[in-house]
Scaffold this motif. Sequence first.
Motif, PDB file in Angstrom:
ATOM      1  N   LEU A 143       0.829  -1.197   0.000  1.00  0.00           N
ATOM      2  CA  LEU A 143       0.000   0.000   0.000  1.00  0.00           C
ATOM      3  C   LEU A 143       0.864   1.249   0.000  1.00  0.00           C
ATOM      4  N   GLU A 144       0.328   2.270  -0.593  1.00  0.00           N
ATOM      5  CA  GLU A 144       0.994   3.567  -0.584  1.00  0.00           C
ATOM      6  C   GLU A 144       1.332   3.951   0.856  1.00  0.00           C
ATOM      7  N   ASN A 145       2.545   4.363   1.087  1.00  0.00           N
ATOM      8  CA  ASN A 145       2.955   4.864   2.414  1.00  0.00           C
ATOM      9  C   ASN A 145       3.073   3.812   3.507  1.00  0.00           C
ATOM     10  N   LEU A 146       2.546   2.636   3.290  1.00  0.00           N
ATOM     11  CA  LEU A 146       2.691   1.608   4.320  1.00  0.00           C
ATOM     12  C   LEU A 146       3.966   0.830   4.023  1.00  0.00           C
ATOM     13  N   ILE A 147       5.006   1.131   4.781  1.00  0.00           N
ATOM     14  CA  ILE A 147       6.302   0.551   4.508  1.00  0.00           C
ATOM     15  C   ILE A 147       6.479  -0.733   5.296  1.00  0.00           C
ATOM     16  N   GLY A 148       6.985  -1.770   4.634  1.00  0.00           N
ATOM     17  CA  GLY A 148       7.268  -3.000   5.344  1.00  0.00           C
ATOM     18  C   GLY A 148       7.460  -4.164   4.392  1.00  0.00           C
ATOM     19  N   ARG A 149       8.556  -4.872   4.565  1.00  0.00           N
ATOM     20  CA  ARG A 149       8.790  -6.062   3.744  1.00  0.00           C
ATOM     21  C   ARG A 149       8.592  -7.322   4.568  1.00  0.00           C
ATOM     22  N   ASP A 150       8.426  -7.140   5.858  1.00  0.00           N
ATOM     23  CA  ASP A 150       8.227  -8.284   6.729  1.00  0.00           C
ATOM     24  C   ASP A 150       7.007  -9.080   6.252  1.00  0.00           C
ATOM     25  N   ALA A 151       7.097 -10.400   6.390  1.00  0.00           N
ATOM     26  CA  ALA A 151       6.013 -11.265   5.918  1.00  0.00           C
ATOM     27  C   ALA A 151       4.689 -10.899   6.592  1.00  0.00           C
ATOM     28  N   LYS A 152       4.768 -10.477   7.865  1.00  0.00           N
ATOM     29  CA  LYS A 152       3.534 -10.125   8.580  1.00  0.00           C
ATOM     30  C   LYS A 152       2.856  -8.921   7.928  1.00  0.00           C
ATOM     31  N   VAL A 153       3.674  -7.978   7.480  1.00  0.00           N
ATOM     32  CA  VAL A 153       3.117  -6.783   6.830  1.00  0.00           C
ATOM     33  C   VAL A 153       2.595  -7.134   5.438  1.00  0.00           C
ATOM     34  N   GLN A 154       3.352  -7.957   4.734  1.00  0.00           N
ATOM     35  CA  GLN A 154       2.929  -8.346   3.395  1.00  0.00           C
ATOM     36  C   GLN A 154       1.594  -9.087   3.426  1.00  0.00           C
ATOM     37  N   LYS A 155       1.422  -9.882   4.469  1.00  0.00           N
ATOM     38  CA  LYS A 155       0.168 -10.604   4.625  1.00  0.00           C
ATOM     39  C   LYS A 155      -0.989  -9.630   4.839  1.00  0.00           C
ATOM     40  N   ILE A 156      -0.719  -8.596   5.630  1.00  0.00           N
ATOM     41  CA  ILE A 156      -1.742  -7.577   5.871  1.00  0.00           C
ATOM     42  C   ILE A 156      -2.123  -6.888   4.562  1.00  0.00           C
ATOM     43  N   VAL A 157      -1.103  -6.596   3.758  1.00  0.00           N
ATOM     44  CA  VAL A 157      -1.360  -5.961   2.459  1.00  0.00           C
ATOM     45  C   VAL A 157      -2.256  -6.865   1.610  1.00  0.00           C
ATOM     46  N   ASP A 158      -1.964  -8.163   1.638  1.00  0.00           N
ATOM     47  CA  ASP A 158      -2.792  -9.110   0.881  1.00  0.00           C
ATOM     48  C   ASP A 158      -4.248  -9.085   1.352  1.00  0.00           C
ATOM     49  N   VAL A 159      -4.406  -9.084   2.677  1.00  0.00           N
ATOM     50  CA  VAL A 159      -5.766  -9.062   3.228  1.00  0.00           C
ATOM     51  C   VAL A 159      -6.490  -7.791   2.793  1.00  0.00           C
ATOM     52  N   VAL A 160      -5.794  -6.662   2.910  1.00  0.00           N
ATOM     53  CA  VAL A 160      -6.404  -5.380   2.536  1.00  0.00           C
ATOM     54  C   VAL A 160      -6.808  -5.411   1.065  1.00  0.00           C
ATOM     55  N   ASN A 161      -5.933  -5.900   0.236  1.00  0.00           N
ATOM     56  CA  ASN A 161      -6.263  -5.965  -1.189  1.00  0.00           C
ATOM     57  C   ASN A 161      -7.473  -6.853  -1.453  1.00  0.00           C
ATOM     58  N   ALA A 162      -7.579  -7.911  -0.650  1.00  0.00           N
ATOM     59  CA  ALA A 162      -8.687  -8.835  -0.858  1.00  0.00           C
ATOM     60  C   ALA A 162     -10.019  -8.245  -0.407  1.00  0.00           C
ATOM     61  N   VAL A 163     -10.017  -7.445   0.652  1.00  0.00           N
ATOM     62  CA  VAL A 163     -11.296  -6.952   1.183  1.00  0.00           C
ATOM     63  C   VAL A 163     -11.670  -5.541   0.721  1.00  0.00           C
TER      64      VAL A 163
END
Length: 474
Positions: A143-163
């Motif tokens: 996501l724009e401005n949401l910085i993070g390469r950690d798997a936990k953050v990437q998973k959150i990005v996936d969830v956000v994209n899905a919902v």
Amino acid sequence: MSTHTPRILVLDEDRIMQDSLSQFLRREGYVVSTTDSPDAAVAKMESGQIDILLADLNIAGVKPGAFLRDIRRSHPQVVVILLTGYGSIEQAVDAIKAGAFDYLTKPIIDDEIRVTVEKAARQHALLFENYALRQQLDSRFGLENLIGRDAKVQKIVDVVNAVAEGRTTVLMTGESGTGKSLLARGIHQRSPRRDRPFIEISCGALPETLLESELFGHVKGSFTGAVSDKPGRFLSADGGTIFLDEINSASPAMQVKLLRVLQERKFEPVGSTQTTTVDVRVVLASNCDLQQLVAEQTFRQDLYYRINVVNIRMPSLRDRKGDIPLLAMHFLRLYCKEVGREIIGFTEAALAALTAYAWPGNVRELENAVEHSVVLSKRPQIDLSDLPETLHGVTGYDPFAEPRAALDGLFNGLLNDPMPLERALEMPERTIIKAALKRNNYNRQATASELDINRTTLYKKMRKYKLDVGGEEE
Ligand SMILES: Nc1ncnc2c1ncn2[C@@H]1O[C@H](COP(=O)(O)OP(=O)(O)OP(=O)(O)O)[C@@H](O)[C@H]1O
Ligand SMILES: [Mg+2]
């Protein structure tokens, strides 16, 4: 870190000097080229083939200060060591001010150049690391401005994209400063509602009665002070997203109203019997465990089930330490831009302290720390001393942490088991070197610098202890 062998360019009008320096440095394991022309040197740097420039700028037509400043601006990743004639200390000082990393006085002594070039190589690796961080920030992920390469953050990005697409209610939990508000906005931005309002309201900030009228509106005269009709935030958010922060502090009465609006998207303004219908996506945040509150019966279970459809747990910063350098660089850029400063990155000590600190205030605290440093730093790199004082005592960098446990065991054995000193010292030495090699991915240059020995010594010891190729010995 940069893993290739450092590439050095020797710029000197004196051929004999060129030859002797390049021979020596090649023996030390570097890749070396030479030139007597400043223009050729610039061209070589332009093509990206140079990591370290060793230059005697005592050349007709060259202004050392301007030349060095140019390099600093156009090739910030090149580390410059100035070669000066005996007694021209003033020139050396000016050179450092203009951006040279260090200087060597002619005649040049082997040990001096060895140490200085090793230090420069470390500096280059560090600049490279800072550079790599900037590159990572440039290549967008998530996501724009949401910085993070950690798997936990990437998973959150996936969830956000899905919902994001639909109207699903999203609940975020996490400590203060972990990015819940940022993410709420991100969900809205990613949704088809992005051009409609995003309304944020903190349920903990208002007393119960005010909160109710704030959220659902009221009609004129419904209570003292209600001098006119007020639409309320749910209505203002129609077509968009409403973000209810600190939902854990909503009163029981408020919880009932929320349940209804979540179930039916319907409510009555305070003092009205007329039902209003809205189309809003509801995003909520809590900085404590709602399930716990349900167990304590301060939070309605039915409401909990209603909002706990998609639950995003924001990780604490200390649980994703790998992202700290990236976030620090992100905020560095942000604040440099804001205050109009040019800072290229962080020193090794500063990065180590940032990574080691526990960050009870999470990303918000890190952001504040970087802002503080940008404002106070007077150097082109943020150093440990520029960071807030809470970080000064944090000793991050400990190259020997890993083998320490192994050594403890060894020493206990040695103390009970008499043997010649030289042999006794071999085992700990082997353990230390092996651990350092591992930590540096078997990069010998990096390992030697970390252990502060030269590469020849490292090779000899690796041979002696059979720590050669890839380390798959034993
Ligand atoms: N992953 C991230 N990438 C970039 N910036 C972030 C990230 N997480 C948080 N921030 C920044 O850190 C600061 C704090 O984040 P935010 O306000 O979203 O936290 P919060 O979880 O809502 O905290 P609180 O519970 O105190 O409201 C903000 O300036 C936000 O932009
Ligand atoms: Mg918040």
